[in-house]
Design a protein around this motif. Structure first.
Motif, PDB file in Angstrom:
ATOM      1  N   ASN A  75      -3.638   4.882   5.460  1.00 44.55           N
ATOM      2  CA  ASN A  75      -4.190   4.055   4.390  1.00 44.55           C
ATOM      3  C   ASN A  75      -5.645   3.688   4.658  1.00 44.55           C
ATOM      4  OD1 ASN A  75      -1.977   3.822   2.571  1.00 44.55           O
ATOM      5  ND2 ASN A  75      -0.961   2.497   4.067  1.00 44.55           N
ATOM      6  N   HIS A  76      -6.248   3.132   3.625  1.00 44.78           N
ATOM      7  CA  HIS A  76      -7.640   2.709   3.723  1.00 44.78           C
ATOM      8  C   HIS A  76      -7.736   1.286   4.280  1.00 44.78           C
ATOM      9  CE1 HIS A  76     -11.634   1.407   2.361  1.00 44.78           C
ATOM     10  NE2 HIS A  76     -10.996   0.320   1.941  1.00 44.78           N
ATOM     11  N   LYS A 117       0.827  -1.216   0.000  1.00 46.61           N
ATOM     12  CA  LYS A 117       0.000   0.000   0.000  1.00 46.61           C
ATOM     13  C   LYS A 117       0.859   1.262   0.000  1.00 46.61           C
ATOM     14  CE  LYS A 117      -1.881  -1.498   3.780  1.00 46.61           C
ATOM     15  NZ  LYS A 117      -2.628  -1.607   5.031  1.00 46.61           N
ATOM     16  N   PHE A 138       3.451   3.784   1.758  1.00 48.06           N
ATOM     17  CA  PHE A 138       3.720   4.103   3.166  1.00 48.06           C
ATOM     18  C   PHE A 138       2.423   4.130   3.952  1.00 48.06           C
ATOM     19  CE2 PHE A 138       7.386   5.687   0.899  1.00 48.06           C
ATOM     20  CZ  PHE A 138       8.415   5.222   1.698  1.00 48.06           C
ATOM     21  N   TYR A 165     -11.901   4.957   3.341  1.00 47.08           N
ATOM     22  CA  TYR A 165     -11.881   6.040   2.351  1.00 47.08           C
ATOM     23  C   TYR A 165     -13.250   6.266   1.720  1.00 47.08           C
ATOM     24  CZ  TYR A 165      -6.725   6.118   1.984  1.00 47.08           C
ATOM     25  OH  TYR A 165      -5.387   6.245   2.210  1.00 47.08           O
ATOM     26  N   ARG A 184      -1.725  12.331   5.828  1.00 47.85           N
ATOM     27  CA  ARG A 184      -1.773  11.946   4.408  1.00 47.85           C
ATOM     28  C   ARG A 184      -1.286  10.520   4.177  1.00 47.85           C
ATOM     29  NH1 ARG A 184       3.142  12.664   1.767  1.00 47.85           N
ATOM     30  NH2 ARG A 184       2.465  13.723  -0.108  1.00 47.85           N
ATOM     31  N   MET A 220     -11.487   0.437  -3.239  1.00 47.06           N
ATOM     32  CA  MET A 220     -11.530   1.557  -2.272  1.00 47.06           C
ATOM     33  C   MET A 220     -11.610   2.874  -3.046  1.00 47.06           C
ATOM     34  SD  MET A 220      -7.674   2.110  -1.224  1.00 47.06           S
ATOM     35  CE  MET A 220      -6.599   2.618  -2.533  1.00 47.06           C
ATOM     36  N   ARG A 230       1.272   7.323  -8.026  1.00 46.10           N
ATOM     37  CA  ARG A 230       0.529   6.100  -7.696  1.00 46.10           C
ATOM     38  C   ARG A 230      -0.548   6.398  -6.654  1.00 46.10           C
ATOM     39  NH1 ARG A 230       3.214   1.305  -4.197  1.00 46.10           N
ATOM     40  NH2 ARG A 230       1.265   0.296  -3.642  1.00 46.10           N
ATOM     41  N   HIS A 231      -0.229   7.282  -5.714  1.00 41.19           N
ATOM     42  CA  HIS A 231      -1.148   7.537  -4.608  1.00 41.19           C
ATOM     43  C   HIS A 231      -1.870   8.864  -4.775  1.00 41.19           C
ATOM     44  CE1 HIS A 231       0.863   4.201  -2.784  1.00 41.19           C
ATOM     45  NE2 HIS A 231       2.021   4.843  -2.808  1.00 41.19           N
ATOM     46  N   SER A 232      -3.089   8.911  -4.257  1.00 38.02           N
ATOM     47  CA  SER A 232      -3.803  10.196  -4.292  1.00 38.02           C
ATOM     48  C   SER A 232      -4.112  10.632  -2.857  1.00 38.02           C
ATOM     49  CB  SER A 232      -5.064  10.077  -5.150  1.00 38.02           C
ATOM     50  OG  SER A 232      -6.189   9.895  -4.347  1.00 38.02           O
ATOM     51  N   TYR A 233      -4.131  11.933  -2.658  1.00 42.29           N
ATOM     52  CA  TYR A 233      -4.245  12.475  -1.303  1.00 42.29           C
ATOM     53  C   TYR A 233      -5.421  13.452  -1.184  1.00 42.29           C
ATOM     54  CZ  TYR A 233       0.464  10.553  -1.090  1.00 42.29           C
ATOM     55  OH  TYR A 233       1.549   9.708  -1.147  1.00 42.29           O
ATOM     56  N   TYR A 274      -5.953  -3.451  -0.813  1.00 43.11           N
ATOM     57  CA  TYR A 274      -5.073  -4.489  -0.242  1.00 43.11           C
ATOM     58  C   TYR A 274      -5.078  -4.428   1.284  1.00 43.11           C
ATOM     59  CZ  TYR A 274      -3.208  -4.844  -4.976  1.00 43.11           C
ATOM     60  OH  TYR A 274      -3.076  -5.008  -6.320  1.00 43.11           O
ATOM     61  N   GLN A 331      -9.495   2.112  -6.886  1.00 47.45           N
ATOM     62  CA  GLN A 331      -8.261   1.319  -6.807  1.00 47.45           C
ATOM     63  C   GLN A 331      -8.549   0.008  -6.092  1.00 47.45           C
ATOM     64  OE1 GLN A 331      -5.941   4.744  -5.072  1.00 47.45           O
ATOM     65  NE2 GLN A 331      -4.279   3.744  -6.185  1.00 47.45           N
ATOM     66  N   LEU A 332      -7.766  -0.995  -6.419  1.00 50.31           N
ATOM     67  CA  LEU A 332      -7.902  -2.267  -5.723  1.00 50.31           C
ATOM     68  C   LEU A 332      -7.460  -2.112  -4.277  1.00 50.31           C
ATOM     69  CD1 LEU A 332      -6.582  -4.935  -8.215  1.00 50.31           C
ATOM     70  CD2 LEU A 332      -8.893  -4.708  -7.341  1.00 50.31           C
TER      71      LEU A 332
HETATM   72  C1  LIG Z   1      -3.702   9.031   1.222  1.00 47.30           C
HETATM   73  S1  LIG Z   1      -2.584   7.969   0.422  1.00 47.30           S
HETATM   74  C2  LIG Z   1      -2.010   6.954   1.694  1.00 47.30           C
HETATM   75  C3  LIG Z   1      -0.508   6.950   1.794  1.00 47.30           C
HETATM   76  C4  LIG Z   1       0.153   6.211   0.689  1.00 47.30           C
HETATM   77  N1  LIG Z   1       0.115   4.790   0.934  1.00 47.30           N
HETATM   78  C5  LIG Z   1       1.594   6.665   0.503  1.00 47.30           C
HETATM   79  O1  LIG Z   1       2.482   5.850   0.378  1.00 47.30           O
HETATM   80  O2  LIG Z   1       1.832   7.856   0.458  1.00 47.30           O
HETATM   81  C6  LIG Z   1      -3.722   6.997  -0.460  1.00 47.30           C
HETATM   82  C7  LIG Z   1      -3.087   6.031  -1.419  1.00 47.30           C
HETATM   83  O3  LIG Z   1      -2.483   4.951  -0.729  1.00 47.30           O
HETATM   84  C8  LIG Z   1      -2.735   3.728  -1.377  1.00 47.30           C
HETATM   85  N2  LIG Z   1      -3.587   2.904  -0.507  1.00 47.30           N
HETATM   86  C9  LIG Z   1      -4.133   3.277   0.647  1.00 47.30           C
HETATM   87  N3  LIG Z   1      -4.834   2.268   1.198  1.00 47.30           N
HETATM   88  C10 LIG Z   1      -4.738   1.232   0.370  1.00 47.30           C
HETATM   89  C11 LIG Z   1      -5.277  -0.090   0.356  1.00 47.30           C
HETATM   90  N4  LIG Z   1      -6.027  -0.540   1.346  1.00 47.30           N
HETATM   91  N5  LIG Z   1      -4.972  -0.889  -0.675  1.00 47.30           N
HETATM   92  C12 LIG Z   1      -4.204  -0.448  -1.682  1.00 47.30           C
HETATM   93  N6  LIG Z   1      -3.666   0.778  -1.751  1.00 47.30           N
HETATM   94  C13 LIG Z   1      -3.928   1.611  -0.733  1.00 47.30           C
HETATM   95  C14 LIG Z   1      -3.460   4.070  -2.666  1.00 47.30           C
HETATM   96  O4  LIG Z   1      -2.517   4.198  -3.703  1.00 47.30           O
HETATM   97  C15 LIG Z   1      -4.061   5.421  -2.359  1.00 47.30           C
HETATM   98  O5  LIG Z   1      -4.252   6.204  -3.496  1.00 47.30           O
END
Ligand SMILES: C[S@@+](CC[C@H](N)C(=O)[O-])C[C@H]1O[C@@H](n2cnc3c(N)ncnc32)[C@H](O)[C@@H]1O
Length: 458
Positions: free
Chosen positions: A296-297, A229, A231, A335, A293, A359, A270-273, A349, A346-347
């Motif tokens: 995670n979900h 996922k 960070f 989320y 930020r 999610m 890859r990630h959206s905030y 995990y 997004q899928l």
């Molecule tokens: C608000 S950010 C969370 C922090 C992010 N993981 C990072 O490395 O900066 C949201 C993004 O994290 C990833 N993410 C969060 N929860 C996830 C989950 N349960 N499964 C897969 N990807 C997840 C997705 O790419 C999502 O767009």
């Protein structure tokens, strides 16, 4: 004109000087050091003579001026051919160029060791360690990755409009006489998710309804790397249910700007905030924000989002504990109730037994894992993802849900609902239910008026 005696004296002194000035001669080749002190004394005498003769003659002769212009030995360039401490080699002269033909071969030299270490270094034996291989972690692939840089901000930044400056809503609490805390569960402001104004609250400094303003949050949080996922954020200490953990801050932008940013600024990310702020507006924590930020979900989260109104009218968006959380647990929220829906699905995990598969959209709640797998070819396996029945989907009631449920049961919602229905985006915190199938689940999301009707029926 010189007199005879004067010119004889001058010639003598020139001859004398030439014979004494041996630095030009072959004798003074590399290896000999001229006796500069002796020369200096003698030449100074000669100079004195010359000067005396010059003083007595208004028109100086050519010879005298040539003596004056001649190079003096102490003005000669001395080249250093070794370090400062090697005294023996220091003052050897380099032979003059005009004697090139007669010049001796210059011995090849190496710079001597520093004088104070010479013998010691050559004779002493001692153990030594090879330096640490700074590349080892990189070679073994165990290098700790760091998240992309972002700017930490002390409050939200309004990009497209000015910050609101409304009149604070004042509660009717009474300052506790026993010195205890004021503005507890019964405080009108608290019930409506308004924070009290430090200036106007009747409970003064005893008011307990200023958590965002007083920054009463959990400070012992750490950013961790998760397997799939990206960070995530983890707590180092236990957290109690209902506690404010961290404020989600960012840039307040319109939905249109958010969509634009997704296509340009964040195109390859890859990630959206993005997180819903108020109707038509989004909090973007992509470039500026807080550690929130990184949360995670999860389809079975331990946190939830609450939106509280600041005294001047803007919102505080906070991550609150939905249950007691033990130390070293990753923090998660759902989320689907708060994330800006413009982003692509997004899928998921999250790996929980109740995972819904997708999610970032409310649709994800209804979608079955089979249909998701059909859509996303080659999608990695998602653990135990049987869609839940509406009844099972009821998550643990948060403090916010409880307080609203309480209001509904005792009929006091009328004071809240009128404000919600009248100006949902301007004067009140936004509250919405998540799905029609799940009416009790109140999420602090954008207000959807049709959902409010369902709520009122309860
Ligand atoms: C608000 S950010 C969370 C922090 C992010 N993981 C990072 O490395 O900066 C949201 C993004 O994290 C990833 N993410 C969060 N929860 C996830 C989950 N349960 N499964 C897969 N990807 C997840 C997705 O790419 C999502 O767009």
């Amino acid at each position: 004109m010189y007199s005879n005696s004067q010119s004889i004296k001058l010639q003598k002194s020139v001859k004398q000087r030439r014979s004494q000035n041996n630095c030009d001669g072959p004798d003074n080749d590399y290896g000999t050091q001229p006796s500069t002190t002796a020369q200096t004394t003698e030449l100074s005498l000669v100079d004195e003579d010359v000067m005396m003769s010059e003083a007595s003659t208004p028109e100086p002769m050519n010879d005298a001026s040539s003596i004056k212009n001649e190079k003096r030995p102490w003005e000669k360039k001395i080249y250093l051919n070794c370090g400062l401490y090697s005294v023996d080699l220091k003052y050897k002269d380099i032979p003059k160029r005009r004697n090139k033909g007669k010049q001796k071969e210059r011995p090849t030299e190496i710079f001597p060791l520093p004088i104070q270490y010479g013998t010691f270094l050559m004779t002493e034996e001692r153990n030594f360690r090879l330096p640490w291989d700074v590349m080892i972690a990189h070679k073994q692939g165990i290098l700790k990755r760091r998240p992309a840089p972002y700017k930490k901000i002390p409050c939200n930044i309004f990009i497209e409009r000015r910050r609101k400056h409304e009149k604070p809503v004042v509660c009717q609490c009474i300052l506790p006489s026993d010195g205890g805390t004021g503005c507890t569960e019964e405080c009108y402001n608290r019930v409506m998710f308004y924070e009290c104004s430090p200036k106007d609250c009747p409970c003064k400094d005893k008011c307990s309804n200023q958590r965002f303003q007083k920054k009463e949050r959990v400070k012992e949080l750490e950013v961790i790397e998760t397997p799939n996922k990206g960070f995530g954020l983890r707590t180092k200490v236990p957290i109690k249910k209902g506690q404010l953990i961290i404020e989600y801050r960012g840039e307040v932008i319109s939905h249109e700007t958010a969509m634009q940013r997704m296509e340009t600024l964040y195109k390859n990310r890859r990630h959206s905030y993005f997180l819903d702020y108020e109707k038509g507006e989004v909090l973007d924590g992509g470039s500026r924000g807080t550690e929130a930020r990184f949360i995670n979900h999860s389809c079975a989260p331990n946190c939830h989002i609450e939106k509280w109104r600041a005294p001047q009218g803007e919102l505080f968006v906070g991550v609150f504990a939905s249950k007691n959380i033990v130390a070293r647990t990753e923090l998660t929220y759902d989320y689907n109730f708060s994330k800006f829906g413009g982003a692509e699905e997004q899928l998921c995990y999250c790996g929980t037994p109740t995972c819904r598969g997708l999610m970032g959209s409310k649709r994800g709640q209804k979608e079955s894992i089979k249909s998701i797998k059909k859509k996303v070819k080659g999608a990695p396996a998602i653990t135990a993802c049987t869609p839940l029945s509406p009844k099972e989907q009821l998550v643990e009631t948060s403090a916010q849900e409880e307080s609203i449920a309480g209001l509904l049961s005792d009929g006091s919602l009328s004071s809240v609902d009128s404000s919600l229905a009248a100006t949902p985006t301007e004067s009140s915190p936004s509250i919405s239910s998540s799905t029609a199938s799940n009416p009790l689940l109140l999420a602090v999301d954008m207000l959807e008026v049709d959902m409010l009707d369902d709520l009122m029926e309860l």
